[in-house]
Design a protein around this motif. Structure first.
Motif, PDB file in Angstrom:
ATOM      1  N   ILE A 147       6.727  10.739   8.395  1.00  0.00           N
ATOM      2  CA  ILE A 147       8.573  10.925   9.075  1.00  0.00           C
ATOM      3  C   ILE A 147       9.551  10.265   8.597  1.00  0.00           C
ATOM      4  CG2 ILE A 147       8.250   8.130  10.986  1.00  0.00           C
ATOM      5  CD1 ILE A 147       5.797   8.199  11.742  1.00  0.00           C
ATOM      6  N   LEU A 148       9.367   9.630   7.381  1.00  0.00           N
ATOM      7  CA  LEU A 148      10.636   8.942   6.492  1.00  0.00           C
ATOM      8  C   LEU A 148      11.310  10.136   6.145  1.00  0.00           C
ATOM      9  CD1 LEU A 148       9.000   5.815   5.181  1.00  0.00           C
ATOM     10  CD2 LEU A 148      10.681   6.045   7.322  1.00  0.00           C
ATOM     11  N   GLN A 149      10.373  11.713   5.254  1.00  0.00           N
ATOM     12  CA  GLN A 149      10.653  12.698   5.309  1.00  0.00           C
ATOM     13  C   GLN A 149      10.762  12.193   3.621  1.00  0.00           C
ATOM     14  OE1 GLN A 149      13.970  14.205   7.656  1.00  0.00           O
ATOM     15  NE2 GLN A 149      12.705  15.546   8.536  1.00  0.00           N
ATOM     16  N   ILE A 150      10.207  12.084   2.599  1.00  0.00           N
ATOM     17  CA  ILE A 150       9.981  11.760   1.609  1.00  0.00           C
ATOM     18  C   ILE A 150       8.131  11.909   1.404  1.00  0.00           C
ATOM     19  CG2 ILE A 150      11.985   9.759   2.230  1.00  0.00           C
ATOM     20  CD1 ILE A 150       9.253   7.669   1.757  1.00  0.00           C
ATOM     21  N   SER A 151       8.113  12.055   0.242  1.00  0.00           N
ATOM     22  CA  SER A 151       7.427  12.501  -0.122  1.00  0.00           C
ATOM     23  C   SER A 151       5.786  11.554  -0.311  1.00  0.00           C
ATOM     24  CB  SER A 151       7.162  12.669  -2.292  1.00  0.00           C
ATOM     25  OG  SER A 151       7.059  11.412  -2.713  1.00  0.00           O
ATOM     26  N   HIS A 152       4.588  12.194  -0.498  1.00  0.00           N
ATOM     27  CA  HIS A 152       3.511  11.286  -0.758  1.00  0.00           C
ATOM     28  C   HIS A 152       3.292  10.549  -1.440  1.00  0.00           C
ATOM     29  CE1 HIS A 152      -1.116  11.299  -0.143  1.00  0.00           C
ATOM     30  NE2 HIS A 152      -0.304  10.354   0.649  1.00  0.00           N
ATOM     31  N   GLY A 153       3.657  10.426  -2.510  1.00  0.00           N
ATOM     32  CA  GLY A 153       3.616  10.020  -3.563  1.00  0.00           C
ATOM     33  C   GLY A 153       4.739   8.381  -3.787  1.00  0.00           C
ATOM     34  N   ALA A 154       5.934   9.218  -3.367  1.00  0.00           N
ATOM     35  CA  ALA A 154       7.060   8.041  -2.749  1.00  0.00           C
ATOM     36  C   ALA A 154       6.319   6.813  -1.713  1.00  0.00           C
ATOM     37  CB  ALA A 154       8.524   8.693  -2.481  1.00  0.00           C
ATOM     38  N   VAL A 155       5.521   6.843  -0.726  1.00  0.00           N
ATOM     39  CA  VAL A 155       5.171   5.838  -0.028  1.00  0.00           C
ATOM     40  C   VAL A 155       4.356   5.186  -0.666  1.00  0.00           C
ATOM     41  CG1 VAL A 155       3.521   6.336   2.459  1.00  0.00           C
ATOM     42  CG2 VAL A 155       5.235   8.035   3.152  1.00  0.00           C
ATOM     43  N   ARG A 156       3.360   6.068  -1.373  1.00  0.00           N
ATOM     44  CA  ARG A 156       2.986   4.968  -2.176  1.00  0.00           C
ATOM     45  C   ARG A 156       3.044   4.306  -2.926  1.00  0.00           C
ATOM     46  NH1 ARG A 156      -1.287  10.242  -3.136  1.00  0.00           N
ATOM     47  NH2 ARG A 156      -0.017   9.764  -5.080  1.00  0.00           N
ATOM     48  N   VAL A 157       3.944   4.849  -3.627  1.00  0.00           N
ATOM     49  CA  VAL A 157       5.346   3.617  -4.579  1.00  0.00           C
ATOM     50  C   VAL A 157       5.443   2.248  -4.167  1.00  0.00           C
ATOM     51  CG1 VAL A 157       6.546   3.318  -5.934  1.00  0.00           C
ATOM     52  CG2 VAL A 157       5.136   5.063  -6.355  1.00  0.00           C
ATOM     53  N   ARG A 158       6.565   3.536  -2.552  1.00  0.00           N
ATOM     54  CA  ARG A 158       7.177   1.515  -1.929  1.00  0.00           C
ATOM     55  C   ARG A 158       5.999   1.024  -0.456  1.00  0.00           C
ATOM     56  NH1 ARG A 158      11.656   5.573   1.832  1.00  0.00           N
ATOM     57  NH2 ARG A 158      12.798   5.647  -0.461  1.00  0.00           N
ATOM     58  N   LEU A 159       4.461   1.682  -0.918  1.00  0.00           N
ATOM     59  CA  LEU A 159       3.736   0.869   0.154  1.00  0.00           C
ATOM     60  C   LEU A 159       2.986  -0.592  -0.994  1.00  0.00           C
ATOM     61  CD1 LEU A 159       1.185   2.921   2.505  1.00  0.00           C
ATOM     62  CD2 LEU A 159       3.165   0.996   2.974  1.00  0.00           C
ATOM     63  N   ASN A 160       2.895   0.301  -1.999  1.00  0.00           N
ATOM     64  CA  ASN A 160       2.575  -0.721  -3.245  1.00  0.00           C
ATOM     65  C   ASN A 160       3.262  -1.979  -3.489  1.00  0.00           C
ATOM     66  OD1 ASN A 160      -0.141   0.356  -4.269  1.00  0.00           O
ATOM     67  ND2 ASN A 160       0.299   0.986  -4.889  1.00  0.00           N
ATOM     68  N   ARG A 161       4.875  -1.610  -3.711  1.00  0.00           N
ATOM     69  CA  ARG A 161       5.671  -2.589  -3.924  1.00  0.00           C
ATOM     70  C   ARG A 161       6.066  -3.629  -2.619  1.00  0.00           C
ATOM     71  NH1 ARG A 161      10.286   2.123  -6.341  1.00  0.00           N
ATOM     72  NH2 ARG A 161       9.907   1.774  -8.207  1.00  0.00           N
ATOM     73  N   ALA A 162       6.219  -2.992  -1.417  1.00  0.00           N
ATOM     74  CA  ALA A 162       6.151  -3.978   0.096  1.00  0.00           C
ATOM     75  C   ALA A 162       5.059  -4.275  -0.149  1.00  0.00           C
ATOM     76  CB  ALA A 162       5.974  -2.783   0.994  1.00  0.00           C
ATOM     77  N   LYS A 163       4.338  -4.592  -0.132  1.00  0.00           N
ATOM     78  CA  LYS A 163       2.054  -5.621   0.327  1.00  0.00           C
ATOM     79  C   LYS A 163       2.375  -6.475  -1.296  1.00  0.00           C
ATOM     80  CE  LYS A 163      -0.975  -2.175   1.085  1.00  0.00           C
ATOM     81  NZ  LYS A 163      -1.457  -0.730   1.469  1.00  0.00           N
ATOM     82  N   THR A 164       2.905  -6.165  -2.285  1.00  0.00           N
ATOM     83  CA  THR A 164       3.307  -6.990  -3.581  1.00  0.00           C
ATOM     84  C   THR A 164       4.112  -7.850  -2.970  1.00  0.00           C
ATOM     85  OG1 THR A 164       2.534  -5.673  -5.509  1.00  0.00           O
ATOM     86  CG2 THR A 164       3.540  -7.648  -6.067  1.00  0.00           C
ATOM     87  N   GLU A 165       5.271  -7.435  -3.156  1.00  0.00           N
ATOM     88  CA  GLU A 165       7.007  -7.988  -2.011  1.00  0.00           C
ATOM     89  C   GLU A 165       6.125  -9.330  -0.801  1.00  0.00           C
ATOM     90  OE1 GLU A 165      11.001  -7.964  -1.476  1.00  0.00           O
ATOM     91  OE2 GLU A 165      10.692  -6.194  -1.935  1.00  0.00           O
ATOM     92  N   LEU A 166       5.496  -8.248  -0.118  1.00  0.00           N
ATOM     93  CA  LEU A 166       5.125  -9.507   1.123  1.00  0.00           C
ATOM     94  C   LEU A 166       3.737 -10.289   0.521  1.00  0.00           C
ATOM     95  CD1 LEU A 166       3.973  -6.752   3.776  1.00  0.00           C
ATOM     96  CD2 LEU A 166       6.044  -9.237   3.422  1.00  0.00           C
ATOM     97  N   MET A 167       3.245  -9.795  -0.101  1.00  0.00           N
ATOM     98  CA  MET A 167       2.238 -11.652  -0.218  1.00  0.00           C
ATOM     99  C   MET A 167       3.072 -12.380  -1.575  1.00  0.00           C
ATOM    100  SD  MET A 167      -1.543  -9.223  -1.761  1.00  0.00           S
ATOM    101  CE  MET A 167      -1.478 -10.334  -3.289  1.00  0.00           C
ATOM    102  N   GLU A 168       3.897 -12.601  -2.030  1.00  0.00           N
ATOM    103  CA  GLU A 168       4.867 -13.814  -2.676  1.00  0.00           C
ATOM    104  C   GLU A 168       5.378 -14.402  -2.131  1.00  0.00           C
ATOM    105  OE1 GLU A 168       7.407 -11.377  -5.953  1.00  0.00           O
ATOM    106  OE2 GLU A 168       5.444 -10.670  -7.023  1.00  0.00           O
ATOM    107  N   LEU A 169       6.118 -13.634  -0.947  1.00  0.00           N
ATOM    108  CA  LEU A 169       7.435 -14.220   0.315  1.00  0.00           C
ATOM    109  C   LEU A 169       6.358 -15.052   0.935  1.00  0.00           C
ATOM    110  CD1 LEU A 169       9.477 -11.136   1.283  1.00  0.00           C
ATOM    111  CD2 LEU A 169      10.009 -13.161   0.360  1.00  0.00           C
TER     112      LEU A 169
END
Length: 174
Positions: A147-169
């Motif tokens: 959907i975002l036309q990015i690599s599978h690895g980039a999605v995993r990195v962004r998901l991990n960062r987003a989850k960590t940031e969400l938990m903190e917020l």
């Protein structure tokens, strides 16, 4: 005024006099019969209503005090029998789950959690927002990458960062 002069008063007045003269015995019966104060109040009302409905017969009775106790006894026996029939029993697990699913307070709690989550998502960077919103829609990493036309690895990195940031917020929002 004594109960012996019963013909000059109404049955309701007679009942009130009889109730007042026997309020100690009535109270002791209530306390001995019902431990729960709320149920005891209900029982007291039931007794009074039964007495009220029998006020004329009470006034005409040869021994009004004995008649009062007979009515109290009958109402109390009915109360105990009803309580026994309606004793708490564990719910079937399916019914219990259905009740929990339909519980308004749980729905409100879920809505509050969703609102908290959405506030936290709004605070993420745009790149992390996109990834986490798609993940919240139950899309997997390969679908998000497509959907975002990015690599599978980039999605995993962004998901991990987003989850960590969400938990903190969300921890800071509590």
């Amino acid at each position: 005024m004594s109960l012996s002069a019963t013909h000059s008063i109404t049955p309701e007045q007679f009942l009130l006099q009889l109730w007042e003269q026997n309020h100690g015995a009535i109270g002791r019966t209530l306390v001995a019969t019902e431990a729960d104060p709320s149920a005891r109040d209900d029982l007291k009302q039931d007794i009074f209503m039964a007495l009220y409905q029998s006020a004329t017969r009470l006034q005409a009775a040869e021994n009004p005090r004995a008649y009062l106790f007979r009515i109290m006894h009958n109402v109390t026996v009915d109360h105990i029998a009803r309580a026994q029939r309606h004793k708490w029993q564990p719910l079937d697990e399916n019914i219990q789950q259905q009740m929990l699913d339909e519980c308004p307070s749980l729905q409100v709690d879920e809505q509050l959690q969703n609102q908290q989550l959405m506030r936290a998502v709004q605070q993420l960077s745009l790149a992390n927002q996109q990834v986490i919103l798609l993940a919240l829609e139950d899309l997997d990493a390969p679908e998000i990458a497509d959907i975002l036309q990015i690599s599978h690895g980039a999605v995993r990195v962004r998901l991990n960062r987003a989850k960590t940031e969400l938990m903190e917020l969300m921890q800071n929002d509590k």
